[in-house]
Design a protein around this motif. Structure first.
Motif, mmCIF file in Angstrom:
data_model
loop_
_atom_site.group_PDB
_atom_site.id
_atom_site.type_symbol
_atom_site.label_atom_id
_atom_site.label_comp_id
_atom_site.label_asym_id
_atom_site.label_seq_id
_atom_site.Cartn_x
_atom_site.Cartn_y
_atom_site.Cartn_z
ATOM 1 N N GLN A 128 6.185 68.169 63.988
ATOM 2 C CA GLN A 128 5.024 67.813 64.808
ATOM 3 C C GLN A 128 5.463 67.337 66.183
ATOM 4 N N MET A 129 6.526 66.515 66.230
ATOM 5 C CA MET A 129 7.021 66.039 67.521
ATOM 6 C C MET A 129 7.520 67.205 68.361
ATOM 7 N N GLY A 130 8.219 68.137 67.710
ATOM 8 C CA GLY A 130 8.711 69.314 68.426
ATOM 9 C C GLY A 130 7.569 70.132 68.994
ATOM 10 N N ASP A 131 6.510 70.307 68.183
ATOM 11 C CA ASP A 131 5.340 71.043 68.658
ATOM 12 C C ASP A 131 4.712 70.355 69.864
ATOM 13 N N MET A 132 4.558 69.049 69.775
ATOM 14 C CA MET A 132 3.961 68.297 70.884
ATOM 15 C C MET A 132 4.854 68.381 72.123
ATOM 16 N N LYS A 167 7.129 59.438 66.471
ATOM 17 C CA LYS A 167 8.503 58.935 66.402
ATOM 18 C C LYS A 167 8.557 57.649 65.583
ATOM 19 N N GLN A 168 7.577 56.776 65.795
ATOM 20 C CA GLN A 168 7.531 55.517 65.046
ATOM 21 C C GLN A 168 7.346 55.805 63.552
ATOM 22 N N GLU A 169 6.432 56.723 63.210
ATOM 23 C CA GLU A 169 6.231 57.089 61.808
ATOM 24 C C GLU A 169 7.512 57.655 61.218
#
Length: 120
Positions: free
Chosen positions: A21-25, A54-56
């Motif tokens: 998800q972070m990569g997608d964002m 990132k926190q999750e």
């Protein structure tokens, strides 16, 4: 143990999903069209979302580390119990062997006594 392994596997999957998800964002943020036309508000929203992800991920990673430590402790305890049980089995095996030898010796002694009685 199996439950801990399932939980570790689940946490790994959660971390992989959060990383994806972070990569997608991040990819969306890096697109030239988005960066050129994006408002500061949209950029801030994406930045906040990435920070939250990132926190999750960090929380899940910490949870995974804790589970691993607990699993190692349980495993070490089980290994100690197994070592102790193996030692007990070895001692019992020796005791049984000693009893068999003693019984055989008594049998021989009785046979020898019987033979001596016959001879006299």
């Amino acid at each position: 143990n199996m439950e801990m392994l399932r939980e570790i596997r689940r946490l790994r999957n959660d971390i992989a999903e959060l990383n994806e998800q972070m990569g997608d964002m991040q990819n969306v943020m890096n697109e030239n069209d988005f960066l050129k036309g994006a408002s500061l508000e949209q950029h801030a929203t994406f930045t906040a979302t990435i920070t939250k992800l990132k926190q999750e991920r960090d929380e899940k990673d910490h949870e995974l580390q804790t589970m691993r430590e607990e699993f190692r402790e349980v495993l070490a305890t089980q290994e100690e119990k197994l070592d102790h049980a193996s030692e007990e089995v070895l001692q019992l095996t020796r005791a049984v062997t000693d009893l068999k030898v003693e019984r055989e010796n008594q049998s021989r002694a009785a046979a020898t006594k019987a033979q001596m009685r016959k001879e006299f």
